[in-house]
Design an enzyme around this catalytic site. Sequence first.
Site, PDB file in Angstrom:
ATOM      1  N   GLY A 155       6.371   2.024   5.256  1.00  0.00           N
ATOM      2  CA  GLY A 155       6.229   1.296   6.511  1.00  0.00           C
ATOM      3  C   GLY A 155       6.385  -0.200   6.364  1.00  0.00           C
ATOM      4  O   GLY A 155       7.158  -0.834   7.053  1.00  0.00           O
ATOM      5  N   GLU A 183      -1.158  -5.946   0.013  1.00  0.00           N
ATOM      6  CA  GLU A 183      -0.247  -7.040   0.333  1.00  0.00           C
ATOM      7  C   GLU A 183      -0.337  -8.223  -0.626  1.00  0.00           C
ATOM      8  O   GLU A 183       0.618  -8.985  -0.768  1.00  0.00           O
ATOM      9  CB  GLU A 183      -0.523  -7.504   1.772  1.00  0.00           C
ATOM     10  CG  GLU A 183      -0.090  -6.452   2.769  1.00  0.00           C
ATOM     11  CD  GLU A 183      -0.646  -6.673   4.170  1.00  0.00           C
ATOM     12  OE1 GLU A 183       0.149  -6.954   5.074  1.00  0.00           O
ATOM     13  OE2 GLU A 183      -1.862  -6.546   4.347  1.00  0.00           O
ATOM     14  N   GLY A 230      -8.664  -5.175   0.015  1.00  0.00           N
ATOM     15  CA  GLY A 230      -7.348  -4.548   0.015  1.00  0.00           C
ATOM     16  C   GLY A 230      -6.396  -5.205  -0.969  1.00  0.00           C
ATOM     17  O   GLY A 230      -6.399  -6.419  -1.145  1.00  0.00           O
ATOM     18  N   VAL A 231      -5.563  -4.394  -1.623  1.00  0.00           N
ATOM     19  CA  VAL A 231      -4.556  -4.915  -2.547  1.00  0.00           C
ATOM     20  C   VAL A 231      -3.135  -4.552  -2.125  1.00  0.00           C
ATOM     21  O   VAL A 231      -2.196  -4.755  -2.877  1.00  0.00           O
ATOM     22  CB  VAL A 231      -4.818  -4.419  -3.987  1.00  0.00           C
ATOM     23  CG1 VAL A 231      -6.139  -4.941  -4.509  1.00  0.00           C
ATOM     24  CG2 VAL A 231      -4.770  -2.892  -4.065  1.00  0.00           C
TER      25      VAL A 231
END
Length: 734
Positions: free
Chosen positions: A234, A701, A698-699
């Site tokens: 995506g 991005e 979170g990783v």
Amino acid sequence: MTTIERPRLVGAGVDRVDGPLKVTGAAPYPNDVSLPDLVYAAPVRATIAAGRIGRIDTSAAESAPGVLAVFTHLNAPRLERVPEPMLGPPPPPLQDDRITYYGQYVAVVVAGTAEQASAAARRIEIGYEPAEPLLDMNDPRAERIENPFGTDVSRGDVAAGLADADVTIDASYTTAENTNNPLGLFATVAAWDGDALTVHDSTQWPSRARAILAKVFRVPESGVRVLAPYVGGGFGAGLRVWPHVILAALAARETGRPVKLVLTRPEMFTGVGHRPATVQRVRLGATRDGRLTAIDHESLATLSIDGDNFEPCTAGTASAYACPNVSVRDRQVRLNIPWTNSMRAPGEAQGNFALESALDELSYELGIDPLELRLRNHADSYPQLGLPWSSKALRECYAVGAARFGWSRRGAEPGSMRDGDWLVGHGMAGVSFFWLQEPCAARATVRDDGTAYVRSAVTDIGTGTYTVMTQLSAEFLGLRQDRVTFDLGDTDMPMGVVAGGSGLTAALGTAVRAACRDLVRAFLDLVRDDPGSPLAGCDIDDVTVADGRIHRKGAPELGESYTGILAAHELTELTADGESAPPRPEDVGMAPAGAFGARFVEVRVDPDLGLLRVARVVSAIDGGRILNEKLATSQIIGGTVGGIGMALFEDTVTDAGTGRIANATLGDYLVPVNADVPDMDVIFVGDPDRYNPVGVKGVGEIGLVGLSAAIANAVHHATGRRIRSLPITIDRLL
């Protein structure tokens, strides 16, 4: 190579639970869906960038073999436009004769086969009344929007800070438009049963897609079901409900048949968004010993005529470094281009390139090592609010990354390092990436056979959500991982959060934790008043779970199994729901820290041929608690490849006269291939984050951020040439 001890926060590298389905071709992607009486849709796209449709003749298409229907603005039903504050859908297609970009859908053909629909679509004749398109960011006719996101920040007095500086930098940087190119072509299969709509779609946000579709078609949200158990990538392209999704649902309702619509690769370039181009100006002021006195960062980004893209490029600059005088400002300019949209690391990918390039320029002006300059200006607390970070191991990232890379062996002067005919350059960048945590829900069930079923209406775009949520569920319920099934991708499940913004794991993981804790609490409620149970009277904080049992803390012998409790109460299963929502910084007394990192890059440049090769990359990342080392490493490597693409290859080229995208195929739009990808080293450092109970950041991005700046900085170190525009191509090196 220096040996770095793995920190305690790194979890085991468990294989993907969905891996066997994917490698055997059994994973059901939207394009694989087949329904009884299925027919196919093919869109027709505008061949002008601005103007109106003067006439449209569909007779040849309507009489073509296999055609069931042709829809244009003349006969399509009226649909509801759904304005949303963020990541809202484009206007519904086929509602009027207005054209705002080349490639806009102006008709759709429905036929018995995909080939028949495509062939008939080519027979539609359209006469246009063209207008002169706005395609240049500097066109004075183009509308400019000041502070579109309300994220402009100012503290101190930038003018005074620049005046007081011993050294200043004032430079402009440009980044090209990039196009999301997931491997899987986006597909939608839509089917109606009365007013009930079922959609199989390549979406990164099934719950939002359901809400949007219900509003567009004016039906109850409870009657819409969106299924997305697997998505073929995506990178942000699946965040919105795009016009082709509406076309498929429209065609299905009007024909009374299930409809499949699969975009071609050229249609992907105009139909599912792209990273906007930017022109950025950065001004820095510093004392002779390298203390920043002022940062001024302004960005102008492209935006489609009807677009609402949320992508502040300068926001990260406000909190990147300790500086008393800061001003960051974002602007947008409306052009006749396809919709701009989030692409992996939106805003920060472009903004970090400008800021970290400018800092590198400042380091040479000051004669201070680029790494040392960043350390001297490290923001120990969140600059805007003065609050402590929920976690921050950026200093450790610098130290560990530099040691692994061998930064201390770097020659200080540009052009001082060679390997035969190749010029060798070392560059680095400090990076951060915010995370977007939205409310989320999950449901957990334990059955009488001792297995657990946990689910939420999220999706997995390849990041590993199936796997890490299986791991977490097993941990929270005290079960072996092979006894737990985690399921997703169905809006009949509890409301899920977006697979984007690097916030899915925190939001969903917290909801899964809540559901599992409430499920254990439900088991305790069953035995609370049972005098024969060793768990009688226990609350959730009095017990722990292991091996399918709940037992008193410190007393494994005082407990009962899930199966035993269910059997005693003649139940086949027990279920509980859980929810999560991010706290406000002021309520918890700390600022939410996204991931941090340091990128170190070695490049090789052939000065005679202008050839540029990325030789190796070291990434030291503070991602909070790492649930699965293998999957997290894969995310950083994948993001790094994307960063190499942004730095060296990717450029969505728009023809200046027509607005047509001139390189809308993977043969013409260049992306890194195996030969372009170097040796990579990924190290995780830091501690679990305090802003959510799971401890994750979170990783997805952070792996892309900083690569373009580190590469450009390494090119300068190798050649003495400062490249301020992406991508860095051969002509800029000759």
